[in-house]
Design a protein around this motif. Structure first.
Motif, PDB file in Angstrom:
ATOM      1  N   LYS A   6       2.139 -78.833 -59.751  1.00  0.00           N
ATOM      2  CA  LYS A   6       1.997 -79.792 -59.677  1.00  0.00           C
ATOM      3  C   LYS A   6       2.506 -81.027 -60.684  1.00  0.00           C
ATOM      4  O   LYS A   6       2.055 -81.026 -61.367  1.00  0.00           O
ATOM      5  CB  LYS A   6       0.316 -80.322 -59.192  1.00  0.00           C
ATOM      6  CG  LYS A   6       0.633 -81.770 -58.202  1.00  0.00           C
ATOM      7  CD  LYS A   6      -1.372 -82.088 -57.665  1.00  0.00           C
ATOM      8  CE  LYS A   6      -1.164 -82.878 -56.695  1.00  0.00           C
ATOM      9  NZ  LYS A   6      -2.167 -83.562 -57.065  1.00  0.00           N
ATOM     10  N   CYS A   7       3.942 -81.083 -59.486  1.00  0.00           N
ATOM     11  CA  CYS A   7       4.419 -82.216 -59.740  1.00  0.00           C
ATOM     12  C   CYS A   7       3.468 -84.071 -60.651  1.00  0.00           C
ATOM     13  O   CYS A   7       2.484 -84.353 -59.876  1.00  0.00           O
ATOM     14  CB  CYS A   7       5.959 -82.816 -59.751  1.00  0.00           C
ATOM     15  SG  CYS A   7       7.025 -83.833 -60.037  1.00  0.00           S
ATOM     16  N   LEU A   8       3.450 -84.046 -61.795  1.00  0.00           N
ATOM     17  CA  LEU A   8       3.288 -85.437 -61.730  1.00  0.00           C
ATOM     18  C   LEU A   8       3.638 -86.588 -61.427  1.00  0.00           C
ATOM     19  O   LEU A   8       2.992 -88.195 -61.357  1.00  0.00           O
ATOM     20  CB  LEU A   8       2.448 -85.568 -63.739  1.00  0.00           C
ATOM     21  CG  LEU A   8       2.182 -84.658 -63.906  1.00  0.00           C
ATOM     22  CD1 LEU A   8       1.413 -84.858 -65.181  1.00  0.00           C
ATOM     23  CD2 LEU A   8       0.330 -84.343 -63.295  1.00  0.00           C
ATOM     24  N   GLU A   9       4.753 -86.898 -61.065  1.00  0.00           N
ATOM     25  CA  GLU A   9       5.312 -87.906 -60.699  1.00  0.00           C
ATOM     26  C   GLU A   9       5.897 -87.995 -59.149  1.00  0.00           C
ATOM     27  O   GLU A   9       5.424 -89.109 -58.308  1.00  0.00           O
ATOM     28  CB  GLU A   9       6.907 -87.035 -61.418  1.00  0.00           C
ATOM     29  CG  GLU A   9       7.033 -87.510 -62.643  1.00  0.00           C
ATOM     30  CD  GLU A   9       7.366 -89.197 -63.328  1.00  0.00           C
ATOM     31  OE1 GLU A   9       7.188 -90.196 -62.748  1.00  0.00           O
ATOM     32  OE2 GLU A   9       7.445 -88.949 -64.888  1.00  0.00           O
ATOM     33  N   CYS A  10       5.928 -86.681 -58.132  1.00  0.00           N
ATOM     34  CA  CYS A  10       6.323 -86.468 -56.853  1.00  0.00           C
ATOM     35  C   CYS A  10       5.136 -86.106 -56.604  1.00  0.00           C
ATOM     36  O   CYS A  10       5.057 -85.498 -54.694  1.00  0.00           O
ATOM     37  CB  CYS A  10       7.618 -86.474 -56.966  1.00  0.00           C
ATOM     38  SG  CYS A  10       8.423 -84.940 -57.376  1.00  0.00           S
ATOM     39  N   GLU A  11       3.830 -85.516 -57.083  1.00  0.00           N
ATOM     40  CA  GLU A  11       2.708 -84.881 -56.811  1.00  0.00           C
ATOM     41  C   GLU A  11       3.018 -83.070 -55.750  1.00  0.00           C
ATOM     42  O   GLU A  11       2.043 -82.594 -55.058  1.00  0.00           O
ATOM     43  CB  GLU A  11       2.048 -86.309 -56.129  1.00  0.00           C
ATOM     44  CG  GLU A  11       1.769 -87.267 -56.699  1.00  0.00           C
ATOM     45  CD  GLU A  11       0.623 -87.644 -56.883  1.00  0.00           C
ATOM     46  OE1 GLU A  11       0.307 -88.225 -55.000  1.00  0.00           O
ATOM     47  OE2 GLU A  11      -0.302 -88.219 -57.168  1.00  0.00           O
ATOM     48  N   PRO A  31      10.262 -76.726 -64.026  1.00  0.00           N
ATOM     49  CA  PRO A  31      10.492 -77.833 -63.367  1.00  0.00           C
ATOM     50  C   PRO A  31      10.062 -78.468 -61.907  1.00  0.00           C
ATOM     51  O   PRO A  31       9.972 -76.693 -61.320  1.00  0.00           O
ATOM     52  CB  PRO A  31      11.621 -78.217 -64.182  1.00  0.00           C
ATOM     53  CG  PRO A  31      12.915 -77.132 -64.051  1.00  0.00           C
ATOM     54  CD  PRO A  31      11.937 -75.711 -64.413  1.00  0.00           C
ATOM     55  N   CYS A  32       9.806 -79.093 -62.345  1.00  0.00           N
ATOM     56  CA  CYS A  32       9.729 -79.724 -60.539  1.00  0.00           C
ATOM     57  C   CYS A  32      11.092 -79.400 -59.508  1.00  0.00           C
ATOM     58  O   CYS A  32      11.991 -79.838 -60.477  1.00  0.00           O
ATOM     59  CB  CYS A  32       9.089 -81.115 -60.601  1.00  0.00           C
ATOM     60  SG  CYS A  32       9.436 -81.653 -58.627  1.00  0.00           S
ATOM     61  N   PRO A  33      11.005 -79.307 -58.832  1.00  0.00           N
ATOM     62  CA  PRO A  33      12.051 -78.748 -57.631  1.00  0.00           C
ATOM     63  C   PRO A  33      12.130 -79.709 -57.013  1.00  0.00           C
ATOM     64  O   PRO A  33      13.764 -79.714 -56.494  1.00  0.00           O
ATOM     65  CB  PRO A  33      11.578 -77.383 -57.024  1.00  0.00           C
ATOM     66  CG  PRO A  33      10.257 -77.709 -56.478  1.00  0.00           C
ATOM     67  CD  PRO A  33       9.884 -78.149 -57.787  1.00  0.00           C
ATOM     68  N   VAL A  34      11.800 -80.457 -56.827  1.00  0.00           N
ATOM     69  CA  VAL A  34      12.293 -82.202 -56.589  1.00  0.00           C
ATOM     70  C   VAL A  34      13.176 -82.349 -56.996  1.00  0.00           C
ATOM     71  O   VAL A  34      13.951 -83.332 -57.294  1.00  0.00           O
ATOM     72  CB  VAL A  34      11.022 -82.402 -55.922  1.00  0.00           C
ATOM     73  CG1 VAL A  34      11.998 -83.846 -55.194  1.00  0.00           C
ATOM     74  CG2 VAL A  34      10.739 -82.025 -54.540  1.00  0.00           C
ATOM     75  N   CYS A  35      12.482 -83.540 -58.448  1.00  0.00           N
ATOM     76  CA  CYS A  35      12.963 -84.302 -59.406  1.00  0.00           C
ATOM     77  C   CYS A  35      12.826 -83.522 -60.429  1.00  0.00           C
ATOM     78  O   CYS A  35      13.587 -84.014 -61.750  1.00  0.00           O
ATOM     79  CB  CYS A  35      11.828 -85.027 -59.814  1.00  0.00           C
ATOM     80  SG  CYS A  35      10.305 -84.541 -60.675  1.00  0.00           S
ATOM     81  N   GLY A  36      13.095 -82.417 -60.918  1.00  0.00           N
ATOM     82  CA  GLY A  36      13.466 -81.769 -62.590  1.00  0.00           C
ATOM     83  C   GLY A  36      13.115 -82.082 -63.405  1.00  0.00           C
ATOM     84  O   GLY A  36      12.797 -81.861 -64.456  1.00  0.00           O
TER      85      GLY A  36
HETATM   86 ZN   LIG Z   1       8.972 -83.465 -59.440  1.00  0.00          ZN
END
Ligand SMILES: [Zn+2]
Length: 117
Positions: free
Chosen positions: A72-77, A88-93
């Motif tokens: 679970k991405c801590l930036e974009c959840e 890495p997060c596929p949305v924000c990297g």
């Molecule tokens: Zn993210």
């Protein structure tokens, strides 16, 4: 080889459970192993073959459930599939993620063999 210490700790738990319930052995064992728990299935098998004969787990049927990695991405959840710990997060990297699944290493169930009374 840390797989051997994993097998030994599984064996410890099995021994404890068997003696607590005065069973004669273990009939079946189910393990949950996460895809990113850092376990080599081949090495685990090898360690199992080396350590288990002659123990309470010798005749146990073994089933392994592989749990896919999820972060679970801590930036974009958002939650996403994590084939490795460094996905890495596929949305924000971003790499600031919480691993929500896939690090499991546990006994899901133990079926005990009981003496006939
Ligand atoms: Zn993210």
């Amino acid at each position: 080889m840390h797989e051997l210490s994993i097998v030994m700790s599984i064996l410890d738990i099995a021994n404890e459970t068997v003696s607590k319930h005065q069973a004669t052995g273990v009939e079946a064992i189910e393990l949950d192993i996460g895809a990113i728990a850092g376990i080599e299935p081949d090495a685990l098998d090898f360690a199992w073959q080396a350590a288990i004969p002659g123990t309470v787990l010798a005749d146990a049927e073994r089933a392994i459930h592989h749990i896919p990695g999820q972060g679970k991405c801590l930036e974009c959840e958002i939650t996403f599939n994590m084939p490795s710990l460094y996905t890495p997060c596929p949305v924000c990297g971003g790499y600031f993620t919480d691993v929500v699944a896939g690090k499991e290493l546990k006994i899901r169930s133990l079926t005990l063999a009981m003496a006939e009374s």
